[in-house]
Each structure stands twice: as structure tokens, then as C-alpha cells.
Design a protein around this motif. Structure first.
Motif, PDB file in Angstrom:
ATOM      1  N   LEU C   7      -7.925  26.251 -27.277  1.00  0.00           N
ATOM      2  CA  LEU C   7      -7.684  26.366 -25.836  1.00  0.00           C
ATOM      3  C   LEU C   7      -8.966  26.025 -25.071  1.00  0.00           C
ATOM      4  CD1 LEU C   7      -5.931  29.878 -25.852  1.00  0.00           C
ATOM      5  CD2 LEU C   7      -4.842  27.615 -26.040  1.00  0.00           C
ATOM      6  N   VAL C   9     -10.199  27.068 -21.476  1.00  0.00           N
ATOM      7  CA  VAL C   9      -9.827  27.945 -20.360  1.00  0.00           C
ATOM      8  C   VAL C   9     -11.057  28.242 -19.507  1.00  0.00           C
ATOM      9  CG1 VAL C   9      -9.131  30.326 -19.819  1.00  0.00           C
ATOM     10  CG2 VAL C   9      -7.832  28.990 -21.506  1.00  0.00           C
ATOM     11  N   THR C  10     -10.896  28.143 -18.188  1.00  0.00           N
ATOM     12  CA  THR C  10     -12.041  28.382 -17.301  1.00  0.00           C
ATOM     13  C   THR C  10     -12.102  29.809 -16.777  1.00  0.00           C
ATOM     14  OG1 THR C  10     -10.728  27.589 -15.454  1.00  0.00           O
ATOM     15  CG2 THR C  10     -12.177  25.984 -16.537  1.00  0.00           C
ATOM     16  N   TRP C  12      -9.965  33.891 -17.181  1.00  0.00           N
ATOM     17  CA  TRP C  12      -8.894  34.710 -17.746  1.00  0.00           C
ATOM     18  C   TRP C  12      -8.469  35.823 -16.790  1.00  0.00           C
ATOM     19  CZ3 TRP C  12      -6.231  33.704 -22.096  1.00  0.00           C
ATOM     20  CH2 TRP C  12      -6.777  32.787 -23.002  1.00  0.00           C
ATOM     21  N   LEU C  66      -0.709  30.282 -20.062  1.00  0.00           N
ATOM     22  CA  LEU C  66      -1.693  29.249 -19.732  1.00  0.00           C
ATOM     23  C   LEU C  66      -1.236  28.555 -18.451  1.00  0.00           C
ATOM     24  CD1 LEU C  66      -4.265  27.878 -20.972  1.00  0.00           C
ATOM     25  CD2 LEU C  66      -2.697  26.154 -21.913  1.00  0.00           C
ATOM     26  N   THR C  68      -1.221  25.700 -16.479  1.00  0.00           N
ATOM     27  CA  THR C  68      -1.520  24.283 -16.674  1.00  0.00           C
ATOM     28  C   THR C  68      -1.147  23.478 -15.432  1.00  0.00           C
ATOM     29  OG1 THR C  68       0.668  24.071 -17.640  1.00  0.00           O
ATOM     30  CG2 THR C  68      -1.151  24.347 -19.166  1.00  0.00           C
ATOM     31  N   GLY C  95      -4.646  32.507 -19.061  1.00  0.00           N
ATOM     32  CA  GLY C  95      -5.833  31.683 -18.855  1.00  0.00           C
ATOM     33  C   GLY C  95      -5.548  30.520 -17.925  1.00  0.00           C
ATOM     34  N   ASP C  97      -6.034  26.756 -17.383  1.00  0.00           N
ATOM     35  CA  ASP C  97      -6.362  25.571 -18.177  1.00  0.00           C
ATOM     36  C   ASP C  97      -7.454  24.760 -17.451  1.00  0.00           C
ATOM     37  OD1 ASP C  97      -6.298  23.664 -20.126  1.00  0.00           O
ATOM     38  OD2 ASP C  97      -4.234  23.008 -19.758  1.00  0.00           O
ATOM     39  N   GLN C  98      -8.417  24.293 -18.223  1.00  0.00           N
ATOM     40  CA  GLN C  98      -9.569  23.571 -17.658  1.00  0.00           C
ATOM     41  C   GLN C  98      -9.138  22.248 -17.030  1.00  0.00           C
ATOM     42  OE1 GLN C  98     -12.916  23.158 -20.403  1.00  0.00           O
ATOM     43  NE2 GLN C  98     -13.270  21.089 -19.624  1.00  0.00           N
ATOM     44  N   THR C 108      -6.233  21.484 -21.994  1.00  0.00           N
ATOM     45  CA  THR C 108      -5.409  22.017 -23.087  1.00  0.00           C
ATOM     46  C   THR C 108      -4.039  21.355 -23.090  1.00  0.00           C
ATOM     47  OG1 THR C 108      -6.524  24.139 -22.664  1.00  0.00           O
ATOM     48  CG2 THR C 108      -4.692  24.149 -24.239  1.00  0.00           C
TER      49      THR C 108
END
Lengths: 155, 155, 155, 155
Positions: C7, C9-10, C12, C66, C68, C95, C97-98, C108
């Protein structure tokens, strides 16, 4: 407009005495035709009719259920219908449509030219058929149709 | 009866030009106050308003959505609302309620004394508040309330 | 079988510290990719994930949401997501997603080749992708897929 | 664990020949007890059993419906049940529980100590009762319970 034909009913449930459209003239009548083993009736049409019965109980709308058996006649007798009404907590008057002669279609169902079940019919204060719908009807549209007829001045 | 206060709107979506109750006098107005992150609005009130918009589109009912943000202001900006309207395929006019001064409650929400979201208000042809409901409303009851007002003779 | 990519992730929510698949190896992981303004996620996928989180809380399944975001980026910021999580009473770890570089698709989401939202992915104890589904999934099928993986002996 | 008592069935629908738990030993059996006029069965339990039948059709799970009439006996005869099965498009095997002597409770229902309908029972590969639930059961939990038993090695 078409004048609503009279009902032909052999037995009533949830009714003190037999109901006739003749005696109800001047009041709107919501007529719900169903079969107790019709999935679309059980899941949608019949509980919708119960909701209409409760929503408009302080108006002069008369709600009537009609058990229009046109298939599986041995499976949907009045004995089975009575248990169905009890189990589903239906409290509006329900009549058993008179069996047809030489046809599986019962008499009232024939008179109205119903295509199947569930069918919902609204009869206006003047005795005319205001709405005749086969299949699923939205709650919002039904509420609107009934309210529009209730707003008509009697007489 | 209470005269419906005027709307205070800072931005409109799905509207050619700003709507005012003053200009709509003579027509019934269905006003749905919501927040885009209010679960009861998203699941029930807002789709119900869309259904009413579609059911009554051939009548002179005017349907108006009002984004009355009273919490999570940073999370429900007009930019987010615009995406929400797009994703949920809402096609009725929607106004952004004018932010309050020294209070998180926006201006129109205050004027109507709304308790929260979703709220559904029906304004009659004469400009009075005919119905003011907070929380979940049945489709059948809403259809009936609207149809009853539509049946009132204009003027 | 395909090894599940890590993953990216930026930020949480609902998590004490960052979660990584590497650290979770040996436990099944249910990964639900969603967008807060995706109607199918809000109505179906996200509440289903919450139900899975509650049903399997005494097992060693790890549920992860996530966010997204691949469209309407300005409308679905972490600030808006935080209010969404609060209003919808989501309690499983989620999370962000970046964001992707030179592409609206986050990192992700790219790694997994997701087609859109909602997406539900089950990662097995051995780190492989056991199930990858886009769109609506039945509760019964999802319960069965998870239970079958839980029944696999760890290690 | 309790060994599941044998079924006492007077008539089968959707079954080539009579089913017995003795002959099914080694396979998991999902047993759904219902009455055709039980609203919770019709709305929830019976369609859920049909979904389980379809979801697990490629496994060795055996799904069995059991019509356990303990009230309104005249209203729920095998003739009515046959029409019900036809109208609701049920395709899994359904047995009629053997009427009780000197009691309205049928024989299999007594043997299992069922409290009412709907009841869902899962019998494991070894013939023991793995799960016995009365009333509404979530699809996700049922899917998980079945899958967990399917994962048990036969023998």
C-alpha cells in the motif's frame, strides 16, 4: 371515463357487511386486486395497499382488497386466504372475487379487464375509473393520485 | 398559517438564474434542505426529492434543493457539492444556503427554524408553509401532500 | 497467484499507526477501495465493509479501507473524508491512497490495476491476491470468501 | 456437539428421490425450516436459502428446505405448497415435515427443538449440528458459516 363495474364477491374478510360500489358512490374507492401466492403482490402491492389504508384513514377513501384467483385455484382457497390475512396483519376489507363459469378468471376480474395481479384501481367519487394500473406502482404516484381525487368536491 | 420566508442563496446549481419565492408566488414550492454528508439525506431525502421532481414535472410545482451546511463546513464546500450533484445525477435546482454570521447555522435555515437535515417543506400557492417535516417522510404521504396543494386553485 | 503490492498511503484514519501488508503477512487482509462521492460505495460497498469488520472482529482478518480518489480531486480531500468517516460511523482503518504523478490515478490503485470504485480485494495469509472484485458483491459470497481464507492454516 | 436427528418427511418437491441425512453423511447440509405463510420466511429466509443453493452449487453442500407447518394446517397443505414453490421459483429440494400425533408440531421440528420459523440449521460433514439459528440471519454470517464447514476435510 369508464363507469366502474360492480364488484362480485362471495365472501368478505375484515368487513362488517358486504361492500358495494353502489353504496359507496360519492366516496373514492381504492381497489387492490391480488393473489396470496403472487410474489409481486406479497412483496409490494398488498403492503402498499395497507399503507394507503393507514395513511388515508381519516379521509373518506374506501380501501378494498379483492382476491382475484385466476390460477392455482386449489392452492388459494378462502381457508388459505384467511390465514394469509392473519399472518400478514392486513386490516382493510378484502373480498373473494366470484369464481368464473367455464373460465379460470373470476367475475370481477373479467368485468374490469384486469391483466393480472397486482392491479390497483382508483374509482372516483362519481363512480368512474380514474386510474387502472397493472404491476408495480410507486408509493409517491399512488399517494398523489388518491389525494387528487380526494380533493374533488363530492357531489 | 405562516408565510414562508425568502431564500438566502449564495450560489445556484441546475438553475438558469436565481430563484426567489417572491417570483414563484402562485406556484407550490417543494423545498428540500440537506447536507451532502448527511447519511439520511443521501439515502432517503435527496433521492426522494429527485423522484418528486420527476413525478411532478408536468405540473407547476417548483422543486428546490437547499444545501444548509451547519456542521463540517470545510468538508462541504460548493466545490464538493458540485461533485456530489454530478455523481448522484441530481437535476433539480439546488441553492447554497448563505453562511450565518457568528453562528454555524446558515441564514435560510435560521429563518425557517429548521431542526436539522433532511427537512422537507411545502410552500403553498399563497406563499404559506403548508408542511414542514424533519427527518424521514414516506413517499406516499409526500405525494399526497403535494397533490393536495396542486389541486388548490391558483389565485 | 499474484503477490499483493504494498500500500502507498499518505494519511490514516482509525488507525493507531500506519499499516503495511508486509507487517500483516500471515493474516488475511480485506481491502476496500472507495471514493466518498461514489454512490455505489456509499450505498453498498462501504457499509458492507463495515459489516465485515464487525462480523469478523474476533478473527485475525484485517480490514482496510482505501480512499482511492481518481476524479473530483478537489471535492474529496482528506478534510472531507474525515467528516464522511465521522458521519457514516466508519470504524475500520482507512488510508488515503497516495496521489499519482502525472496521472489522476493514485499509486496503490495503479499498482493493483483497479478498474474503479467500489473494489474489494482479499489478500491471503501468504500475501497473494485471493479475490479481486469490481462493483457490487453479494454479502453471502463475500462472507464465504473471507471464511474460506480464514480456514487456511497460517504459515 | 449434537448429532443431527434424521428427517421425517412425507413428500418431496424438487427431489428425484427421498433425501436422508444418513445417506448425506460426509457432506455439509443446510436445512431451512419454513412455512409458506410465515412473512419472515417469504421475505427473508426462503429467498436467502435459494441464494445459498445457487452460490454453493459447485460445492458438495446439500441444501434442503423443510415445510414445518405448526399452525394454520388447513391453509398450508402440500397442494398450496406446490403452488408456492412454483410461484416463488424455488429450485432446491423441499420436504414436507411429517405431521405430529396429538400435537400441532410436526415430527422433525420436534426432534430438532425448533422454536419457530424461519429456522436455519447447518449440519456438518460428521453429522453434527454446527449452527442452529431462529429468525433472521445475515447473508454474510451465513456465507461464512457454510464456507467454514466446507473447508473441513471430509472424513
Amino acid at each position: 371515463m369508464t363507469l366502474a363495474p360492480e364488484l362480485a364477491v362471495t365472501r368478505w374478510f375484515n368487513a362488517g357487511e358486504p361492500l358495494t360500489l353502489a353504496a359507496l358512490r360519492g366516496r373514492p374507492v381504492l381497489l387492490h386486486a391480488f393473489q396470496m401466492l403472487c410474489p409481486g403482490c406479497v412483496a409490494h402491492g398488498t403492503p402498499q395497499t395497507q399503507r394507503a389504508f393507514e395513511l388515508f384513514k381519516h379521509s373518506d377513501l374506501q380501501v378494498i382488497g379483492l382476491h382475484t384467483v385466476f390460477e392455482h385455484h386449489d392452492a388459494m382457497t378462502p381457508v388459505s386466504l384467511e390465514a394469509f390475512i392473519h399472518e400478514y396483519r392486513l386490516t382493510f376489507p378484502i373480498g373473494v372475487d366470484q369464481p368464473g363459469e367455464d373460465t379460470p378468471i373470476p367475475v370481477t376480474m373479467q368485468r374490469y379487464g384486469m391483466q393480472g395481479t397486482p392491479t390497483i384501481i382508483l374509482i372516483g367519487r362519481n363512480g368512474n375509473i380514474v386510474h387502472h394500473g397493472f404491476g408495480q406502482q410507486s408509493d409517491m404516484a399512488l399517494g398523489a393520485i388518491i389525494a387528487a381525487e380526494l380533493a374533488n368536491t363530492p357531489g
